[in-house]
Design an enzyme around this catalytic site. Structure first.
Site, mmCIF file in Angstrom:
data_model
loop_
_atom_site.group_PDB
_atom_site.id
_atom_site.type_symbol
_atom_site.label_atom_id
_atom_site.label_comp_id
_atom_site.label_asym_id
_atom_site.label_seq_id
_atom_site.Cartn_x
_atom_site.Cartn_y
_atom_site.Cartn_z
ATOM 1 N N ALA B 34 114.579 80.291 0.199
ATOM 2 C CA ALA B 34 114.935 80.669 2.077
ATOM 3 C C ALA B 34 116.184 80.076 1.232
ATOM 4 O O ALA B 34 118.036 80.412 1.930
ATOM 5 C CB ALA B 34 114.462 80.469 2.850
ATOM 6 N N HIS B 35 116.280 77.966 0.895
ATOM 7 C CA HIS B 35 117.834 78.332 0.741
ATOM 8 C C HIS B 35 118.223 78.710 -0.325
ATOM 9 O O HIS B 35 119.460 78.513 0.659
ATOM 10 C CB HIS B 35 117.628 75.845 0.312
ATOM 11 C CG HIS B 35 117.444 75.679 1.789
ATOM 12 N ND1 HIS B 35 116.156 75.918 2.238
ATOM 13 C CD2 HIS B 35 118.038 75.015 2.805
ATOM 14 C CE1 HIS B 35 116.186 74.952 3.378
ATOM 15 N NE2 HIS B 35 117.465 74.100 3.779
#
Ligand code: SF4
Lengths: 280, 183
Positions: B34-35
């Site tokens: 997600a980062h």
């Protein structure tokens, strides 16, 4: 000769997978409780207490004690009198793993290709190790291995001249580098001897031994004690917040090696020391 | 002490390393994948799928929830892997992070600069943590499964202040206190 259909492995491995991820055994809980008494850091003490409470809640409610339910390492020690029938053995082992992760509501943490990194969706494949033993039984042991501690393991081939001192430095340095990332209090598995891959294998073998048990050879048992003391002088403490208890135990396994080499490997086990076994 | 999320600047300022805090309110989960997506979105100059102003990120990916339960067991993952993403996300407004383990020294500098806090979660206490989750909503990147961004409404999630807004680091000070081995 004993004929076994490989499909018999499926329900067994399913059950062992769930048991391992949910129930921490009394050996570990006892060691944690004992270490809580010795921990001088108030924060460290509180953390150990929380971990014990968590383990109890997980068992009572049938939930994973840690969300990282790992990649599963499966050991099959197969009696040499056993003859297998049915579907390929590895497929049946993985079917058991698949069912265990699904039915236990355990996290899928395996990617199929280490570069492309797409989740396999069912936590297969496991890492399967087989060996042949005397008799007609099959011993099964499963060990879910989370990445926090597994990622901090190291292997190096030292020279014989580096000897015991070199091995000690390497082990202590590995624990120090891991710090709080590996979720201490740890069980430190050390493999010495063999070849590069053999030492790594032995380091994980060492994690199978119950906490508090010593190697049968006196000089190795002494080295285990020395290393445990040195590691607990690092001050890392529970989850790395500082304290006396960085490791619950150190286990070393050894194997003969080449005149010119001294392979050493360290496999770290976090406080979620999970395993389950059965005999077929 | 008990705190409500989102954390405001004044509250953040009074937190000190070693404080045990019980958090209640909305947290957002994000880990490696997600980062990476958020950062590539920012690099392209596109808007993020959620507003990060005042947000506390929980580096975590839960187990699936059993039928009838709100959340499966959940706990912090190793934070150091997210270090390279800290500054761009702080620029977007992130004020808190929950994870485990020590971080690169520059993260302490960033906490000082942006007035943010790094909390240490209790690594491996996932059953207890799961029970504090009262609501779960997938906010973005659903295809990432356990790694998607989820909004969690937690009640009384216990964490320890690991890096405070002065840039002090709990582990640096406490480990030195208990260390008896010469290096
Ligand atoms: S290192 Fe162990 S206890 Fe910590 S999160 Fe990973 S599996 Fe869980």
């Amino acid at each position: 000769m004993r004929v076994i259909n490989t499909v018999e492995l499926v329900p067994l491995i399913r059950k062992l997978t769930m048991k391992a991820c949910i129930e921490l055994d009394d050996n570990l809980i006892g060691a944690l409780e004992e270490s809580e008494k010795r921990e001088e850091s108030p924060l460290g003490k509180e953390i150990i207490g929380t971990l014990v409470e968590n383990a109890r809640a997980a068992k009572d409610e049938g939930l994973a004690c840690c969300q990282d339910t790992g990649i599963l390492v499966v050991y099959l020690s197969i009696g040499q009198e056993v003859v297998w029938q049915g579907n390929p053995l590895e497929e049946m082992v993985n079917e058991g793993v698949r069912q265990g992760y699904r039915d236990g509501y355990l996290r899928n943490s395996v990617v199929l290709d280490p570069f492309l990194r797409e989740n396999s969706g069912d936590n297969t494949p496991c890492v399967l190790h087989t060996d042949i033993i005397p008799g007609d039984r099959v011993k099964i042991l499963v060990m879910p291995k989370g990445a926090g501690s597994e990622n901090m393991g190291r292997v190096q081939v030292l020279t014989p001249a580096q000897g015991k001192a070199g091995v000690k430095d390497f082990v202590v340095e590995t624990v120090e580098k891991a710090g709080g990332k590996a979720c201490p209090p740890l069980i430190v598995g050390v493999g010495v001897g063999g070849t590069m891959e053999k030492s790594a294998f032995l380091a994980k073998e060492a994690l199978k031994r119950p906490i508090g048990e010593r190697h049968r050879e006196k000089h190795i048992a002494e080295l285990e004690d020395e290393l445990l003391e040195e590691i607990n002088r690092l001050g890392i403490g529970p989850l790395g917040v500082g304290g006396r208890i960085t490791a619950l135990d150190v286990h070393i396994e050894v194997y003969p090696c080449h005149i010119a080499s001294l392979p050493v490997a360290v496999n770290l086990q976090c406080h979620a020391n999970r395993h389950a076994e059965a005999v077929l | 002490m008990k705190l409500t999320l989102p954390l405001d600047k004044e509250t953040l300022k009074i937190l000190r390393i070693g404080d045990t805090v019980e958090l209640t309110g909305n947290l957002y989960t994000a880990r490696d994948a997600a980062h990476e997506r958020m950062i590539s979105t920012l690099e392209k100059g596109d808007p993020l799928p959620l507003n990060l102003e005042g947000v506390t990120i929980f580096y975590a990916g839960p187990c699936p929830a059993k039928p009838g339960e709100i959340s499966g067991p959940i706990g912090p993952t190793t934070s150091v892997r997210m270090d390279p993403y800290v500054e761009p996300l702080m620029k977007e407004g992130v004020v808190g992070m929950i994870g485990k383990g020590d971080r690169s020294p520059y993260v302490a500098e960033l906490c000082k600069e942006y007035g943010a806090v790094y909390f240490l979660g209790i690594g491996g206490a996932a059953t207890l943590y799961g029970k504090t989750v009262k609501e779960v909503e997938i906010v973005a990147y659903e295809d990432l499964g356990t790694e998607s961004i989820k909004r969690l409404y937690v009640e009384g999630l216990k964490v320890i202040v690991g890096i405070d807004t002065k840039g002090r680091v709990l582990q640096d000070e406490e480990i030195a206190r208990y260390r008896t081995r010469s290096s």
